[in-house]
Design a protein around this motif. Sequence first.
Motif, short mmCIF file in Angstrom:
data_model
loop_
_atom_site.label_atom_id
_atom_site.label_comp_id
_atom_site.label_asym_id
_atom_site.label_seq_id
_atom_site.Cartn_x
_atom_site.Cartn_y
_atom_site.Cartn_z
N ILE A 251 -3.88 0.96 -2.94
CA ILE A 251 -3.54 1.87 -1.84
C ILE A 251 -2.77 1.18 -0.72
O ILE A 251 -2.26 1.84 0.18
CB ILE A 251 -4.80 2.55 -1.28
CG1 ILE A 251 -5.83 1.52 -0.81
CG2 ILE A 251 -5.40 3.50 -2.30
CD1 ILE A 251 -7.04 2.14 -0.11
N GLU A 252 -2.70 -0.15 -0.76
CA GLU A 252 -1.86 -0.89 0.19
C GLU A 252 -1.47 -2.21 -0.45
O GLU A 252 -2.27 -2.83 -1.15
CB GLU A 252 -2.59 -1.15 1.51
CG GLU A 252 -1.76 -1.96 2.51
CD GLU A 252 -2.53 -2.32 3.77
OE1 GLU A 252 -2.96 -1.39 4.48
OE2 GLU A 252 -2.69 -3.53 4.04
N VAL A 281 -0.06 -14.65 2.20
CA VAL A 281 -0.50 -14.34 0.83
C VAL A 281 -0.08 -12.92 0.45
O VAL A 281 0.16 -12.08 1.33
CB VAL A 281 -2.03 -14.48 0.68
CG1 VAL A 281 -2.47 -15.91 0.88
CG2 VAL A 281 -2.76 -13.55 1.66
N ASN A 282 0.03 -12.69 -0.85
CA ASN A 282 0.26 -11.33 -1.37
C ASN A 282 -1.08 -10.63 -1.48
O ASN A 282 -1.87 -10.91 -2.38
CB ASN A 282 0.93 -11.38 -2.74
CG ASN A 282 2.30 -12.02 -2.72
OD1 ASN A 282 3.00 -11.93 -1.72
ND2 ASN A 282 2.68 -12.66 -3.82
N GLN A 283 -1.34 -9.75 -0.53
CA GLN A 283 -2.64 -9.05 -0.51
C GLN A 283 -2.46 -7.59 -0.91
O GLN A 283 -1.54 -6.91 -0.43
CB GLN A 283 -3.28 -9.10 0.87
CG GLN A 283 -4.57 -8.26 0.96
CD GLN A 283 -5.18 -8.26 2.33
OE1 GLN A 283 -5.75 -9.26 2.75
NE2 GLN A 283 -5.08 -7.14 3.04
N ALA A 284 -3.32 -7.12 -1.79
CA ALA A 284 -3.36 -5.71 -2.14
C ALA A 284 -4.76 -5.18 -1.86
O ALA A 284 -5.75 -5.90 -1.97
CB ALA A 284 -2.99 -5.50 -3.60
N ILE A 285 -4.82 -3.92 -1.47
CA ILE A 285 -6.10 -3.26 -1.25
C ILE A 285 -6.26 -2.17 -2.30
O ILE A 285 -5.37 -1.35 -2.50
CB ILE A 285 -6.20 -2.65 0.15
CG1 ILE A 285 -6.04 -3.73 1.22
CG2 ILE A 285 -7.53 -1.92 0.33
CD1 ILE A 285 -6.07 -3.20 2.64
N LEU A 286 -7.40 -2.18 -2.98
CA LEU A 286 -7.71 -1.18 -3.99
C LEU A 286 -8.75 -0.22 -3.45
O LEU A 286 -9.62 -0.60 -2.64
CB LEU A 286 -8.25 -1.83 -5.26
CG LEU A 286 -7.22 -2.46 -6.21
CD1 LEU A 286 -6.54 -3.67 -5.57
CD2 LEU A 286 -7.88 -2.87 -7.52
N ALA A 287 -8.66 1.02 -3.89
CA ALA A 287 -9.63 2.06 -3.49
C ALA A 287 -10.90 1.89 -4.32
O ALA A 287 -11.19 2.67 -5.24
CB ALA A 287 -9.03 3.44 -3.66
N LEU A 288 -11.65 0.87 -3.99
CA LEU A 288 -12.89 0.53 -4.70
C LEU A 288 -13.72 -0.33 -3.77
O LEU A 288 -13.19 -1.27 -3.16
CB LEU A 288 -12.56 -0.27 -5.97
CG LEU A 288 -13.74 -0.69 -6.85
CD1 LEU A 288 -14.31 0.52 -7.58
CD2 LEU A 288 -13.30 -1.75 -7.86
N GLY A 289 -14.97 -0.01 -3.61
CA GLY A 289 -15.78 -0.77 -2.67
C GLY A 289 -17.22 -0.92 -3.11
O GLY A 289 -17.61 -0.56 -4.23
N ARG A 290 -18.02 -1.45 -2.20
CA ARG A 290 -19.42 -1.73 -2.51
C ARG A 290 -20.22 -0.46 -2.74
O ARG A 290 -21.29 -0.50 -3.37
CB ARG A 290 -20.05 -2.55 -1.38
CG ARG A 290 -19.34 -3.87 -1.12
CD ARG A 290 -20.13 -4.73 -0.16
NE ARG A 290 -19.32 -5.84 0.36
CZ ARG A 290 -19.81 -6.86 1.03
NH1 ARG A 290 -21.11 -6.93 1.30
NH2 ARG A 290 -19.02 -7.82 1.47
N GLN A 291 -19.72 0.67 -2.25
CA GLN A 291 -20.40 1.94 -2.50
C GLN A 291 -20.18 2.39 -3.94
O GLN A 291 -20.91 3.24 -4.45
CB GLN A 291 -19.92 3.01 -1.53
CG GLN A 291 -20.78 4.27 -1.54
CD GLN A 291 -20.48 5.21 -0.40
OE1 GLN A 291 -19.62 4.95 0.44
NE2 GLN A 291 -21.18 6.33 -0.36
#
Length: 352
Positions: A251-252, A281-291
Amino acid sequence: MSYPKIELDCAKISLNTQRLIEQLTLKGVTVTPVTKSCLGHPIIANTLINAGATMLADSRVDNIKRMREAGVTVPTLLIRSPMLSQIERVVIDCDISLNTEIAVIQKLSDAAGRCNRIHQIIIMVELGDLREGVMPDNLINLINDVIKLPNITLKGIGTNLTCRYGVEPDDINMQLLSDLAEHIETTFSIRLDIISGGNSGSINWVLAHQGQTRINHLRLGEAIFLGLVPKNQPQISGLSSTAITLTAEVIESSQKPSYPWGKRGVNAFGETISLQNRGQVNQAILALGRQDVCIDGLHPPSGMTIVSSCSDHLMVETPEKMLAVGETVTFGLDYSAFLSAMTSEFVDKVYR
């Protein structure tokens, strides 16, 4: 397609089940698959039965009831000690249950009488891992009380290892379980059908053990679904470790500093994270978390590193190239991640 999603490859699950049954049958050991990680889903239950399972086990009465209502007719084993508040349901939906408390077994006897049923029990014995189990010195006295109860059949004895403290099965504790079985049979002039030597953590001991043993039963979940045994044990030959995968969406994606700025305290989970400044750094955010899943149990693709997570976001780094927004990433899972993702209502389940 909705993400995150967990995919279960029923062909690979079936293959793992067949191979485990074949290998362990040669050692005189039967396999009861454990369905708790799949919440007793009928598709998985029937996959296991078609692969040769003659009994299914689960830790939740609701899961067993779900299988029953879907038409599953093989015997069912409840592998968590029954709660007094669920005694009637245990007797109605479960053929066998693991037990340690005489007060519970007495209630099972009463409920079985009211329901005009015979309920079978396996007495669990404590062999060092300090989860459930009767201390060996108290076993004979307990069984003396159990065999007097109406509507209860003593099916066997068993043990649980590798779960709480990682105590492994070995020649000493498995021989003790075998000796206890012999002692019970001699003392009470009965025959025990099941001597259950544990879970997936006991497979390698069974396969490697030479000589006679009374161990004739294992309760298997992790090995069937993930092709694995607990950490620090050798991989089981011939099993697929890719039957279960988890996919999430980016998502980002951007280049960002690896080191935060501003005054730092603890994060949202009360953690203080130790960091090194590694530049951009090449950072990506995924729609996935501790919940959604136990993050520590995720295995990212080669070349990707999981760097942090919060409730709803998973931050990963990819040194070679940046991921694109909308791209998906597929992870392998260990048992803790598998169990948590299957339990989360926010993760889609796909059976193929």
